[in-house]
Design a protein around this motif. Structure first.
Motif, PDB file in Angstrom:
ATOM      1  N   ALA A 329       0.839  -1.201   0.000  1.00 44.09           N
ATOM      2  CA  ALA A 329       0.000   0.000   0.000  1.00 44.09           C
ATOM      3  C   ALA A 329       0.871   1.247   0.000  1.00 44.09           C
ATOM      4  CB  ALA A 329      -0.911   0.012   1.224  1.00 44.09           C
ATOM      5  N   ARG A 330       0.315   2.306  -0.544  1.00 48.54           N
ATOM      6  CA  ARG A 330       0.907   3.632  -0.371  1.00 48.54           C
ATOM      7  C   ARG A 330       0.179   4.288   0.789  1.00 48.54           C
ATOM      8  NH1 ARG A 330       0.159   9.058  -4.001  1.00 48.54           N
ATOM      9  NH2 ARG A 330       1.769  10.329  -2.976  1.00 48.54           N
ATOM     10  N   LEU A 331       0.907   4.574   1.870  1.00 52.69           N
ATOM     11  CA  LEU A 331       0.282   5.157   3.053  1.00 52.69           C
ATOM     12  C   LEU A 331       0.108   6.658   2.917  1.00 52.69           C
ATOM     13  CD1 LEU A 331       2.014   3.195   5.961  1.00 52.69           C
ATOM     14  CD2 LEU A 331      -0.023   2.625   4.622  1.00 52.69           C
ATOM     15  N   GLY A 332       0.892   7.279   2.031  1.00 56.21           N
ATOM     16  CA  GLY A 332       0.802   8.718   1.828  1.00 56.21           C
ATOM     17  C   GLY A 332       2.162   9.274   1.471  1.00 56.21           C
ATOM     18  N   GLY A 333       2.181  10.330   0.650  1.00 51.63           N
ATOM     19  CA  GLY A 333       3.456  10.921   0.250  1.00 51.63           C
ATOM     20  C   GLY A 333       4.368   9.890  -0.374  1.00 51.63           C
ATOM     21  N   GLU A 334       5.607   9.801   0.151  1.00 46.54           N
ATOM     22  CA  GLU A 334       6.580   8.844  -0.376  1.00 46.54           C
ATOM     23  C   GLU A 334       6.690   7.609   0.513  1.00 46.54           C
ATOM     24  OE1 GLU A 334       9.039  11.734   2.162  1.00 46.54           O
ATOM     25  OE2 GLU A 334       7.124  11.654   1.116  1.00 46.54           O
ATOM     26  N   GLU A 335       5.670   7.364   1.332  1.00 44.78           N
ATOM     27  CA  GLU A 335       5.708   6.292   2.331  1.00 44.78           C
ATOM     28  C   GLU A 335       4.840   5.107   1.886  1.00 44.78           C
ATOM     29  OE1 GLU A 335       6.252   6.972   6.892  1.00 44.78           O
ATOM     30  OE2 GLU A 335       4.115   6.993   6.415  1.00 44.78           O
ATOM     31  N   PHE A 336       5.429   3.917   1.928  1.00 44.25           N
ATOM     32  CA  PHE A 336       4.742   2.692   1.525  1.00 44.25           C
ATOM     33  C   PHE A 336       4.840   1.663   2.655  1.00 44.25           C
ATOM     34  CE2 PHE A 336       6.071   4.917  -2.213  1.00 44.25           C
ATOM     35  CZ  PHE A 336       5.079   4.706  -3.161  1.00 44.25           C
ATOM     36  N   ALA A 337       4.001   0.637   2.564  1.00 46.39           N
ATOM     37  CA  ALA A 337       4.025  -0.431   3.566  1.00 46.39           C
ATOM     38  C   ALA A 337       3.776  -1.776   2.891  1.00 46.39           C
ATOM     39  CB  ALA A 337       2.976  -0.179   4.641  1.00 46.39           C
ATOM     40  N   VAL A 338       4.305  -2.821   3.512  1.00 45.66           N
ATOM     41  CA  VAL A 338       4.072  -4.192   3.045  1.00 45.66           C
ATOM     42  C   VAL A 338       3.707  -5.049   4.248  1.00 45.66           C
ATOM     43  CG1 VAL A 338       5.040  -6.223   1.903  1.00 45.66           C
ATOM     44  CG2 VAL A 338       5.778  -3.937   1.200  1.00 45.66           C
ATOM     45  N   TYR A 339       2.574  -5.742   4.137  1.00 50.94           N
ATOM     46  CA  TYR A 339       2.229  -6.761   5.127  1.00 50.94           C
ATOM     47  C   TYR A 339       2.573  -8.113   4.512  1.00 50.94           C
ATOM     48  CZ  TYR A 339      -0.459 -10.306   7.520  1.00 50.94           C
ATOM     49  OH  TYR A 339      -0.815 -11.462   8.162  1.00 50.94           O
ATOM     50  N   PHE A 340       3.400  -8.892   5.196  1.00 53.06           N
ATOM     51  CA  PHE A 340       3.874 -10.168   4.669  1.00 53.06           C
ATOM     52  C   PHE A 340       2.956 -11.304   5.114  1.00 53.06           C
ATOM     53  CE2 PHE A 340       7.558  -7.492   4.358  1.00 53.06           C
ATOM     54  CZ  PHE A 340       8.180  -7.916   3.186  1.00 53.06           C
ATOM     55  N   LYS A 341       2.386 -11.980   4.121  1.00 50.38           N
ATOM     56  CA  LYS A 341       1.513 -13.115   4.394  1.00 50.38           C
ATOM     57  C   LYS A 341       2.322 -14.406   4.382  1.00 50.38           C
ATOM     58  CE  LYS A 341      -2.268 -10.815   1.923  1.00 50.38           C
ATOM     59  NZ  LYS A 341      -3.216 -10.910   0.780  1.00 50.38           N
ATOM     60  N   GLN A 342       2.232 -15.159   5.445  1.00 55.50           N
ATOM     61  CA  GLN A 342       2.853 -16.484   5.524  1.00 55.50           C
ATOM     62  C   GLN A 342       4.339 -16.438   5.176  1.00 55.50           C
ATOM     63  OE1 GLN A 342       0.331 -18.808   2.909  1.00 55.50           O
ATOM     64  NE2 GLN A 342      -1.169 -19.173   4.516  1.00 55.50           N
ATOM     65  N   SER A 343       5.044 -15.509   5.770  1.00 54.70           N
ATOM     66  CA  SER A 343       6.492 -15.408   5.596  1.00 54.70           C
ATOM     67  C   SER A 343       7.150 -15.368   6.966  1.00 54.70           C
ATOM     68  CB  SER A 343       6.875 -14.145   4.821  1.00 54.70           C
ATOM     69  OG  SER A 343       6.495 -14.225   3.476  1.00 54.70           O
ATOM     70  N   THR A 344       8.376 -15.853   7.040  1.00 50.90           N
ATOM     71  CA  THR A 344       9.167 -15.676   8.253  1.00 50.90           C
ATOM     72  C   THR A 344       9.854 -14.323   8.191  1.00 50.90           C
ATOM     73  OG1 THR A 344      11.171 -16.641   7.298  1.00 50.90           O
ATOM     74  CG2 THR A 344       9.591 -18.161   8.335  1.00 50.90           C
ATOM     75  N   SER A 345      10.370 -13.887   9.330  1.00 57.16           N
ATOM     76  CA  SER A 345      11.085 -12.613   9.370  1.00 57.16           C
ATOM     77  C   SER A 345      12.318 -12.656   8.478  1.00 57.16           C
ATOM     78  CB  SER A 345      11.474 -12.298  10.816  1.00 57.16           C
ATOM     79  OG  SER A 345      12.111 -11.049  10.898  1.00 57.16           O
ATOM     80  N   ALA A 346      12.996 -13.809   8.476  1.00 57.85           N
ATOM     81  CA  ALA A 346      14.187 -13.947   7.633  1.00 57.85           C
ATOM     82  C   ALA A 346      13.837 -13.859   6.158  1.00 57.85           C
ATOM     83  CB  ALA A 346      14.884 -15.273   7.934  1.00 57.85           C
ATOM     84  N   GLU A 347      12.725 -14.494   5.763  1.00 54.83           N
ATOM     85  CA  GLU A 347      12.297 -14.446   4.355  1.00 54.83           C
ATOM     86  C   GLU A 347      11.915 -13.024   3.958  1.00 54.83           C
ATOM     87  OE1 GLU A 347      10.435 -18.977   3.996  1.00 54.83           O
ATOM     88  OE2 GLU A 347       9.160 -17.279   4.604  1.00 54.83           O
ATOM     89  N   ALA A 348      11.210 -12.325   4.856  1.00 57.38           N
ATOM     90  CA  ALA A 348      10.815 -10.947   4.567  1.00 57.38           C
ATOM     91  C   ALA A 348      12.046 -10.050   4.440  1.00 57.38           C
ATOM     92  CB  ALA A 348       9.894 -10.428   5.664  1.00 57.38           C
TER      93      ALA A 348
END
Length: 412
Positions: A329-348
């Motif tokens: 998603a674009r949260l606003g301005g130049e800021e984006f976010a990713v929610y990781f589905k079924q991933s480990t922290s290392a994979e992300a």
């Protein structure tokens, strides 16, 4: 490659209007001013559909209609004749529709039909009826309009078909069926699908005047009494599909960022919170990243806001390429976010680091002014139960990435 449309019309003014409509909709158009010209064109081309005049210089009584039908070309008939005999003659053939030429609205209706036909190829409709003859008849009507069709002989089989084909948009169901009648089926469908997601059209030959009300009160969008004219059937079906499309468009606009077409802040918060609740129940942590373009203000100041918009859109395309299986998603301005589905922290972390390096390497190709830029990223892996709390953690790591020199990923 654009779909090819054949227009058979001896009146050059009308043909010009029809061609203009078709070209506006993206069709490639061939014109024939007689049946003879049409025959020559059909022998050399494959046509998506045809718009056929009823009266032609070498075909005075609708002879062009069986010719295009025989060539398996979906046919829309336009006629200047309004008498019942002409109408009955036209409707003997399995045409898409017939339209009179006399009023301006006719050409608006032609545009609606031509716009709808290519879209119908992506629409699956489920027919539920215990009569093989009725299923075949309805299937033939739908296939004329290029719909995909699924079939069921009763309500129980219909529920199975809905599980097999998640792309079903409309259910047309009879009421009088063994095992589960149409009204009960409608109520069952509404336990899973809202009437904004899937339309139900009830049909019945019953003389009971309460059947239509029972269908509608059980959640049906519409009702048709059997036997019905194909014209009524098509009109009601089109209206319901257009309603679903309009709702889907409104939802998309409400949930999408206007510039990048990525999901927007509101949609990201809603969907991520739902996933967090599932993670809590499953005793899983939530993995979420905050991503920011380094020195974006300088890009706008030095190159202009139009160039900055190009950078954002190019980056959005790169997000889709790298994180198609996750929620971005674009949260606003130049800021984006990713929610990781079924991933480990290392994979992300590995995926984000590869993405950061790819942007650093390829960012000049995102804009016409070849603007290079980098990203700072904060990654949170948390058991918090609220999306705001997890975003704050990711934002703290993002701030640290900025403080440590930018163009880097920081995580726990």
């Amino acid at each position: 490659m654009p779909n090819k449309l054949l227009i058979i019309e001896d009146n050059s003014s009308i043909a010009k209007v029809q061609k203009h409509i078709a070209l506006k909709l993206g069709f490639e158009v061939d014109l024939a001013y007689s049946l003879g010209e049409a025959i020559a064109l059909i022998e050399e081309n494959d046509y998506f559909c045809a718009v056929v005049d009823y009266v032609l210089p070498d075909a005075n009584d609708g002879e062009a209609i069986p010719f295009t039908i025989g060539a398996e070309i979906p046919t829309i008939v336009m006629t200047g004749k309004l008498d019942n005999q002409t109408r009955d003659t036209v409707l003997r053939y399995p045409i898409v529709d017939y339209i009179t030429k006399e009023i301006r609205q006719s050409y608006n209706y032609l545009e609606t039909q031509l716009r709808r036909l290519p879209k119908n190829q992506a629409v699956r409709i489920l027919i539920v009826d215990d009569s093989p003859a009725t299923r075949k008849h309805l299937s033939n009507l739908l296939q004329r309009h290029k719909y995909k069709v699924a079939l069921a002989c009763d309500g129980l089989e219909a529920l199975e078909q809905l599980n097999i084909y998640p792309d079903i948009k409309v259910v047309i169901c009879d009421n009088e069926m063994p095992n589960m009648d149409g009204i009960t089926l409608t109520a069952k469908i509404r336990q899973t699908y809202s009437n904004e997601e899937l339309a139900v059209i009830g049909i019945s030959s019953s003389k009971d005047n309460q059947i239509s009300a029972k269908f509608l009160k059980s959640g049906a969008n519409d009702y048709i009494s059997k036997p019905f004219y194909p014209e009524e059937f098509y009109c009601r079906l089109s209206q319901n599909i257009e309603m679903l499309d309009a709702i889907a468009t409104i939802r998309l606009q409400a949930n999408s960022d206007y510039l990048t077409n990525l999901p927007n802040r509101r949609y990201f918060f809603e969907q991520t919170q739902l996933n967090i609740e599932k993670n809590v129940q499953a005793q899983h942590s939530t993995i979420l990243a905050m991503i920011d373009i380094d020195f974006f203000k300088a890009i706008n100041d030095n190159y202009g806001h139009d160039a900055g918009d190009e950078v954002l859109k190019g980056l959005a395309d790169h997000f889709r390429l790298h994180f198609s299986e996750h929620l971005i998603a674009r949260l606003g301005g130049e800021e984006f976010a990713v929610y990781f589905k079924q991933s480990t922290s290392a994979e992300a972390s590995q995926q984000l680091e590869a993405f950061r390096m790819s942007v650093e390497l390829n960012s000049p190709s995102f804009s016409s002014k070849k603007i290079p830029f980098t990203l700072s990223i904060g990654l949170a892996d948390s058991n918090e139960t609220n999306v705001d709390a997890i975003l704050k953690i990711a934002d703290q790591y993002l701030y640290q990435a900025k403080s440590d020199g930018r163009n880097r990923l920081i995580t726990a």
